[in-house]
Design an enzyme around this catalytic site. Structure first.
Site, mmCIF file in Angstrom:
data_model
loop_
_atom_site.group_PDB
_atom_site.id
_atom_site.type_symbol
_atom_site.label_atom_id
_atom_site.label_comp_id
_atom_site.label_asym_id
_atom_site.label_seq_id
_atom_site.Cartn_x
_atom_site.Cartn_y
_atom_site.Cartn_z
ATOM 1 N NE ARG A 1 -2.833 8.213 -10.131
ATOM 2 C CZ ARG A 1 -3.267 8.214 -8.450
ATOM 3 N NH1 ARG A 1 -2.560 7.530 -7.313
ATOM 4 N NH2 ARG A 1 -4.459 7.409 -8.509
ATOM 5 C CD GLU B 1 -3.285 0.281 0.045
ATOM 6 O OE1 GLU B 1 -2.572 1.145 -0.555
ATOM 7 O OE2 GLU B 1 -4.273 0.647 0.594
ATOM 8 C CG ASP B 2 -0.769 4.433 -1.785
ATOM 9 O OD1 ASP B 2 -1.398 4.140 -1.137
ATOM 10 O OD2 ASP B 2 -1.162 6.484 -2.618
ATOM 11 C CG ASP C 1 -6.611 8.387 5.066
ATOM 12 O OD1 ASP C 1 -7.186 8.873 5.848
ATOM 13 O OD2 ASP C 1 -6.684 9.407 4.699
ATOM 14 C CG PHE D 1 -3.835 16.988 0.665
ATOM 15 C CD1 PHE D 1 -3.455 16.219 -0.503
ATOM 16 C CD2 PHE D 1 -5.540 17.171 0.345
ATOM 17 C CE1 PHE D 1 -4.480 15.329 -1.815
ATOM 18 C CE2 PHE D 1 -6.378 16.770 -0.749
ATOM 19 C CZ PHE D 1 -4.874 15.896 -1.252
HETATM 20 C C1 PRP Z 1 -5.419 5.664 -0.821
HETATM 21 C C2 PRP Z 1 -4.748 4.456 -0.960
HETATM 22 C C3 PRP Z 1 -5.159 3.036 0.437
HETATM 23 C C4 PRP Z 1 -6.318 3.495 0.958
HETATM 24 C C5 PRP Z 1 -6.141 4.413 1.635
HETATM 25 O O1 PRP Z 1 -6.586 4.856 -2.113
HETATM 26 O O2 PRP Z 1 -4.303 3.916 -1.915
HETATM 27 O O3 PRP Z 1 -5.670 2.361 -0.945
HETATM 28 O O4 PRP Z 1 -7.078 5.348 0.204
HETATM 29 O O5 PRP Z 1 -7.161 4.713 2.897
HETATM 30 P P1 PRP Z 1 -7.531 3.989 4.134
HETATM 31 O O6 PRP Z 1 -6.745 3.645 5.014
HETATM 32 O O7 PRP Z 1 -8.908 5.230 4.795
HETATM 33 O O8 PRP Z 1 -8.671 2.779 3.788
HETATM 34 P P2 PRP Z 1 -7.191 6.213 -3.050
HETATM 35 O O9 PRP Z 1 -8.890 5.023 -2.858
HETATM 36 O O10 PRP Z 1 -6.696 6.784 -2.793
HETATM 37 O O11 PRP Z 1 -6.842 5.320 -4.242
HETATM 38 P P3 PRP Z 1 -5.887 5.157 -5.478
HETATM 39 O O12 PRP Z 1 -4.530 3.851 -4.590
HETATM 40 O O13 PRP Z 1 -5.982 4.924 -7.197
HETATM 41 O O14 PRP Z 1 -5.502 6.722 -5.328
#
Ligand code: PRP
Length: 184
Positions: free
Chosen positions: A169, A103-104, A107, A156
């Site tokens: 990105r 994961e990146d 949150d 952010f």
């Molecule tokens: C982001 C991130 C995680 C998730 C984390 O994805 O890559 O998958 O949100 O959030 P959480 O801990 O509140 O569940 P996003 O939905 O923004 O999609 P992306 O990676 O395509 O930008």
């Protein structure tokens, strides 16, 4: 000419720091799984994790496979349980495998909590998460990643895979987006 770097207030994790944390995490994962005897499967969660996954697995010298998923999680803010919608699924069975979700960012923690459950229910032997960034101040459910690149404040952030409105990105570092961009 438009230069995205002008929208970045400060660099939070530099290219050099990203390299060093990938080295550290790759070494830990290699050590933990080199003698497992099971298939090691990296599940990269699209889209934000692609840069990190590419840099991480290139540093891991043991056999492994690379898979992708695209998911969204839903549920009320106060509930830890909820739904996960799978937009793109794995192309292989993970039964009895060692799975590392890449994961990146974590949150609220909902995505990883639910995705881990899903992969455990599919019979994976081990499900761990390796996250580049962790924002514990934003946590809504009790979830802890096994491998964490760095803990960050509730800012952010964009770059190195992370987006705002699908942009930024491709920045090579993680930066804090200037509020003027999202307060427009
Ligand atoms: C982001 C991130 C995680 C998730 C984390 O994805 O890559 O998958 O949100 O959030 P959480 O801990 O509140 O569940 P996003 O939905 O923004 O999609 P992306 O990676 O395509 O930008």
């Amino acid at each position: 000419m438009c230069d995205m770097r002008q929208d970045v207030e400060s660099v939070l994790v530099s290219e050099e720091e990203l390299g060093a944390l990938c080295d550290r995490l790759a070494a830990q994962i290699t050590e933990d799984f080199r003698d497992s005897g099971r298939d090691l499967v990296f599940v990269t969660v699209l889209k934000g994790s692609i840069m990190f996954a590419a840099d991480l697995i290139r540093r891991i010298p043991i056999p492994c496979t690379l898979e992708f998923m695209k998911v969204s999680s839903y549920g009320s803010l106060t509930q830890s349980s909820g739904f996960i919608q799978v937009h793109l699924d794995l192309k292989r069975d993970v039964k009895d495998c060692d799975v590392i979700i890449v994961e990146d960012i974590i949150d609220s923690g909902r995505t990883l909590q639910r995705l881990s459950e899903l992969l455990e229910n599919r019979g994976a032997h081990t499900v761990r998460c390796c996250t580049l960034l962790d924002k514990p101040d934003r946590r809504k459910v009790n979830y802890k990643a096994h491998y964490v690149g760095t803990v960050i404040p509730d800012a952010f952030v964009v770059g190195y895979g992370l987006d705002y409105d699908e942009k930024y990105r491709n920045l090579p570092y993680v930066g804090v987006l200037a509020p003027k961009v999202y307060n427009k």
